[in-house]
Design an enzyme around this catalytic site. Structure first.
Site, PDB file in Angstrom:
ATOM      1  CB  CYS A 197      -0.908   0.003   1.229  1.00  0.00           C
ATOM      2  SG  CYS A 197      -2.086   1.379   1.237  1.00  0.00           S
ATOM      3  CB  CYS A 225      -5.736  -0.506   4.619  1.00  0.00           C
ATOM      4  SG  CYS A 225      -5.420   0.104   2.951  1.00  0.00           S
ATOM      5  NE  ARG A 268      -0.830   4.956   8.729  1.00  0.00           N
ATOM      6  CZ  ARG A 268      -2.119   4.766   9.016  1.00  0.00           C
ATOM      7  NH1 ARG A 268      -2.534   4.916  10.249  1.00  0.00           N
ATOM      8  NH2 ARG A 268      -2.966   4.402   8.073  1.00  0.00           N
ATOM      9  CG  ASP A 296      -0.731   4.006   5.318  1.00  0.00           C
ATOM     10  OD1 ASP A 296       0.161   4.520   6.035  1.00  0.00           O
ATOM     11  OD2 ASP A 296      -1.940   3.993   5.640  1.00  0.00           O
ATOM     12  CG  HIS A 333      -1.599  -1.199   5.864  1.00  0.00           C
ATOM     13  ND1 HIS A 333      -2.058  -0.175   6.635  1.00  0.00           N
ATOM     14  CD2 HIS A 333      -1.807  -0.802   4.586  1.00  0.00           C
ATOM     15  CE1 HIS A 333      -2.508   0.804   5.870  1.00  0.00           C
ATOM     16  NE2 HIS A 333      -2.366   0.451   4.617  1.00  0.00           N
TER      17      HIS A 333
HETATM   18 CO    CO Z   1      -3.398   1.188   3.032  1.00  0.00          CO
END
Ligand code: CO
Length: 209
Positions: free
Chosen positions: A42, A101, A46, A44, A98
């Site tokens: 992803c 998400c 993080r 993302d 994750h």
């Molecule tokens: Co995500």
């Protein structure tokens, strides 16, 4: 505003420190990359691929998009996969989702988010496919966690469904596909135990989903 000086300062520091601890670091990487793994994760912020698995530059080929999706007609993702399998000869494709998400959450939300909703419709399709399984989970956060996992399994199946991977398996090239979920709450990876290494295993996985 025009110059992100903090990032350039960080970069200089990183390059100097890297060079100091390993003088051949950059000259070795200039010559070639020979990663053993392709990471599909992803976007993302993080979930930084290399850091999570403790791999250095040169060791992990990476493709990231919102909700780590592998779509049959996404030329971007398919090109990365084809280059990784055919030219870099990577041995492992890791699809890593994750928990928490935002993409998965947004896909299931009632309010609109603009263009990205079209991309996230793929997640809704997955939700629809597994609706009965998901509806028996009464807690909403738990349901979303399960959807994060089911999404990864679907993407593992999609990777194995590409002509790229099926051609590789057909000619006897070893490619394993793995499905993992990362927990942003504790930094730990969970193996969903859906690894496949052949057409037969792929077929069994997609029949049993
Ligand atoms: Co995500």
């Amino acid at each position: 505003m025009k110059i992100l000086s903090r990032l350039f300062k960080n970069n200089k520091k990183w390059a100097a420190e890297t060079c100091a601890s390993n003088p051949e670091f950059f000259s070795r990487l200039v010559a070639q990359q020979a990663p053993e793994y392709l990471w599909i994760g992803c976007s993302d912020s993080r979930v930084p691929a290399n850091e999570i698995v403790g791999l250095q530059p040169g060791e992990l080929f990476v493709h990231r998009n919102i909700a780590n999706l592998v779509i049959h007609t996404d030329m971007n993702c398919l090109s990365v996969l084809q280059y990784a399998v055919d030219l870099l000869k990577i041995r492992h494709v890791i699809v890593c989702g994750h928990y928490g998400c935002g993409g998965i959450k947004a896909a299931m939300a009632d309010k609109p988010h603009g263009l990205v909703d079209n991309w996230l419709r793929h997640v809704r399709d997955i939700h629809h496919r597994h609706e009965r399984k998901l509806n028996v989970i009464s807690s909403k956060p738990e349901r979303l966690r399960r959807l994060c996992e089911l999404n990864v399994v679907e993407q593992v199946i999609n990777v194995g469904n590409t002509t790229i991977v099926q051609d590789a398996w057909g000619r006897g090239q070893e490619v394993a596909i793995h499905g993992w979920v990362y927990d942003i709450a504790d930094g730990l990876l969970k193996d969903l135990a859906v690894s496949i290494t052949s057409f037969k295993e792929w077929d069994a996985l997609q029949k049993n989903r």
